[in-house]
Design an enzyme around this catalytic site. Sequence first.
Site, short mmCIF file in Angstrom:
data_model
loop_
_atom_site.label_atom_id
_atom_site.label_comp_id
_atom_site.label_asym_id
_atom_site.label_seq_id
_atom_site.Cartn_x
_atom_site.Cartn_y
_atom_site.Cartn_z
N TYR B 434 42.53 45.61 47.40
CA TYR B 434 43.38 44.45 47.07
C TYR B 434 44.62 44.84 46.24
CZ TYR B 434 40.30 43.39 42.88
OH TYR B 434 39.58 43.41 41.74
N GLU B 435 45.47 43.87 46.05
CA GLU B 435 46.77 44.09 45.38
C GLU B 435 47.60 45.14 46.11
OE1 GLU B 435 47.23 41.89 43.33
OE2 GLU B 435 45.18 41.35 42.85
#
Lengths: 579, 579
Positions: B434-435
């Site tokens: 993620y990110e």
Amino acid sequence: MSQYQAPITDIYFNLFNVWQLDQYWSQQAALSDTVDIDTTKAIIEEAAKICEQQIAPFSAIADQQGAKLVDGKVKLPEHYHKIYQSLSEGGWTALSGDPQYGGMGMPKALSMMVDEMLCSADIAFSLYQGLTAGACVALLQHADEQTKALYLPKMYSGEWSGTMCLTESHAGSDLGIMRTTAKRDSDGSYLINGSKIFITAGDHELTSNIVHLVLAKLPDAPAGSRGISLFLVPKFLPDAAGEPAERNNITVGSLEHKMGINGSATCVLNFDDAKGYLIGEPHRGLACMFTMMNYERLSMGSQGLGAAERAYQNALGYAKERLQGRITEKDGNKAEAIIGHADVRRMLLNIKAMNEAGRTFATWVASLLDKAKYDNCPVAADRANLLTPIAKAFMTDQGFEACVTAQQIFGGHGYIKEWGMEQLVRDARIAQIYEGTNGIQAADFMLRKVAHDQGVVLLALLAEIKAEVLAKPIAQCLVLADYITKLEATAATLLVRNTRAQSANACDFLALVSNVLYGYMWYKSLSALNSELHTEAFISAKQQTAAYFFTRILPKAEGLFALLSHDSAPLDTLTIDQF
Amino acid sequence: MSQYQAPITDIYFNLFNVWQLDQYWSQQAALSDTVDIDTTKAIIEEAAKICEQQIAPFSAIADQQGAKLVDGKVKLPEHYHKIYQSLSEGGWTALSGDPQYGGMGMPKALSMMVDEMLCSADIAFSLYQGLTAGACVALLQHADEQTKALYLPKMYSGEWSGTMCLTESHAGSDLGIMRTTAKRDSDGSYLINGSKIFITAGDHELTSNIVHLVLAKLPDAPAGSRGISLFLVPKFLPDAAGEPAERNNITVGSLEHKMGINGSATCVLNFDDAKGYLIGEPHRGLACMFTMMNYERLSMGSQGLGAAERAYQNALGYAKERLQGRITEKDGNKAEAIIGHADVRRMLLNIKAMNEAGRTFATWVASLLDKAKYDNCPVAADRANLLTPIAKAFMTDQGFEACVTAQQIFGGHGYIKEWGMEQLVRDARIAQIYEGTNGIQAADFMLRKVAHDQGVVLLALLAEIKAEVLAKPIAQCLVLADYITKLEATAATLLVRNTRAQSANACDFLALVSNVLYGYMWYKSLSALNSELHTEAFISAKQQTAAYFFTRILPKAEGLFALLSHDSAPLDTLTIDQF
């Protein structure tokens, strides 16, 4: 998740073109009537159908339902009963069994391909049949005639299943310190007492009986691993007619809650004066069990490869369909399939190149085992021994890495249960751990398989490969001979170090040898390409994947050469308190 | 599982000796009254106590209970409420906040150390506070004064929390194709419509309000990523007194079932004419959100390091206690602690050497951010930009690998839930995804941070490091200058390739630069050792771990040099059908 499709074309390519096993089979008295190209194709295609249609689509449900302990009884995912019955009825549990006791007598090279498909479909499910096949191998080799006649036909037919009971809570890799005891009873049988943990398929109702192979110590046992004996301890004691009768004193203490392979019942088994029968000589049980463990270790390789193949197919399917980002300048705002992105192709090719080499390697090792068995060939046996820890450790390390890489291709969706990728990661992880951790495999490889004979078997193999590669050079693989020369030099330096230093280098050395041998697998694959047998697309795919392997994967081995050139002494300078 | 103990000694070593940040802080007007050695110690030791005693012991329970959707409301693990309240009351949610709005104004270098501890204790829990801190950074930089005055104090105090709403089911890495819309309403606010997925902390009852930062497109938006605007969309609309009043039209569509971080509520959020307020300029939302994302990307590094530190401590504890096998010849049959085995030490040292370098690296990047902020120093800002994708990608890759390695040390017990190791593996995995996936990070590094300026920032940094290393040579690190020279040459060859080739090499190049910079971290650590400040045991542990790093870890970089020296063209030769 994509629909799993068994890699049949690649399986045939390996069996018939790379290793030309149909020719070998036709020359063996024990095999020529049993298996040929047509039988193989019938078997592989039927197994593929079962795996694709009956097992693979339900692996996520099996993960969700898991094995459960209800009122002392183990309940498995519901559909396991139906598919196990279907496998038994189809003769699949007898595939590699000895024909004398009702087995189909198929060579290992063939059954190993079926193993891979079963593992792609559902690793947890594959264990019930896999453990049984392993137990049969141990019984076939070490049990007396009466025991074999009673047990093997029922196990081959799938009516009964098998387990291996080794680990205790304080004794895992170190079996010598186990506490389970066996005491001779008046009728010549033994009373087994103790508690075993991590027993795969330790209890369930898939079969009407479960045949536990249990390691325990006799009262007069020498200390350590030379004082362990092997016992057959059935869940139900067979009556005079050989049917399951009296319940033996074995209870399920609990089921382990695990990271993955949730459909596999991993049991704590308590033996309280359970009746058992000695298999083989007293105190020689570990050697007997190793027959089974070596078999299992190869099967671990299939778990790694099977998971990696499934992961690859899923990721490939996703990469073709997921639209994200712009690669070409065709249309500034229309997202394109992510398989166009260089980094996604990199990840896919890393998996593909290792999976295909892995399948060639699995076929090779299995064919060596067949040659050892049917030809009684000591060179083949030595090489199979040498390569078994690689098949276990390297193939499972690659399998896990492939699943993690494939999961990465899914982005956030890879972390969500519904896509099935996280299950593959969780399921594939165990194969690096059980049946002897990969660290134990590396020690076995370095110390017992290489250092023990001063590297004779390894160096002879490398010399033979180098000669072959130099005699018939192939453009994409020209570097391979140099890698082998460097590997020989590294082996030579390790061979003169002491045991401690060899142990410290074992894991990295195993990885290095494995990488170079995978290079040889690609050499063998390219050698087997033939425009009369293969399509242009197949040939160029193999050639280009090989080119990728030799330029973008194998070079990483330079890191291992560099690492192994350094002294491992810094590993031992910290005191325990300084960690 | 072992009791987690915050690595306080190493944190102080990095803050005060390696990077001498106390001296830097004392020279900054904005910091000299806020933080010094004593405040730092008070903060770190209090945070350590909370993480060790109130959070870490219950992370397994949080994993088991997970976040659940009950009647449209998200229920979190019960103890989360108590510890979140305790964090708020202790001022921890205000740690890095701007003093003008009630924040404590602590430098990033300090708050990042607290982040690591929180992540060691429970990554899932850390996200509630982490996302809020990130949202505050974005608001501080881009919101108008009125909005800041209304929202920031409540968010710093922990009364309200924050989220970032970017992803849609068809739009992840490719935000330009998002479909969520914003339409100007008569009162100057906007009506938001659309569905967002993967929203961390998207709903819960830890706080009385949740401030969603939502990306959406205005009707006149240009196509692609230059047409995205940022909106503040509160769960409850504040009344005139600034208290949560009318419920906004945001509903939780579902909670994702994930591989790990089960205590984190990962929501599908539906916005149906939800009232929102524009933050920053129209169509400039992605740039605004990047303020938050860059902050989050650094926090990802803390997740990797935090998980790795916890995994290391657990594995070390286990390795000291688990008796298995004989290492010395002292007593033929008595099992010894497995920390004596060479391969176990190898695994522990691989983790230890990377964790300690990672902590030095995290402190470095955070201190560069502080210098960029407080000194308005462009060199520091450029370097922080350059190193952010490394902190995100390399630290999370290392974090996951550390957890997997530490799990391996447990053997079969590592696969069982009760030991907590498999949770660490599952929890650590997400930070690679993620990110911005680590592939996206690598592309950002290679294309935007290196190729975009023809490598100026990277090459200047490398030249400076080489000069430093040559000017003050240290025995264990003598090879470092050579590695940098080779890295410069590799960078030079990559810089003249086209974008496609750069993308193909991005991941491996990021890994290579990271490895060499970790070498520099070890150089800096050794430079900072001082017999007046440190015990002999501490000094020799650092020296020996560094020796291990330079001889047994860094040499693997040779593999990356070799790989990158080859053309990446084979990556593009397969047609899609040939995969």
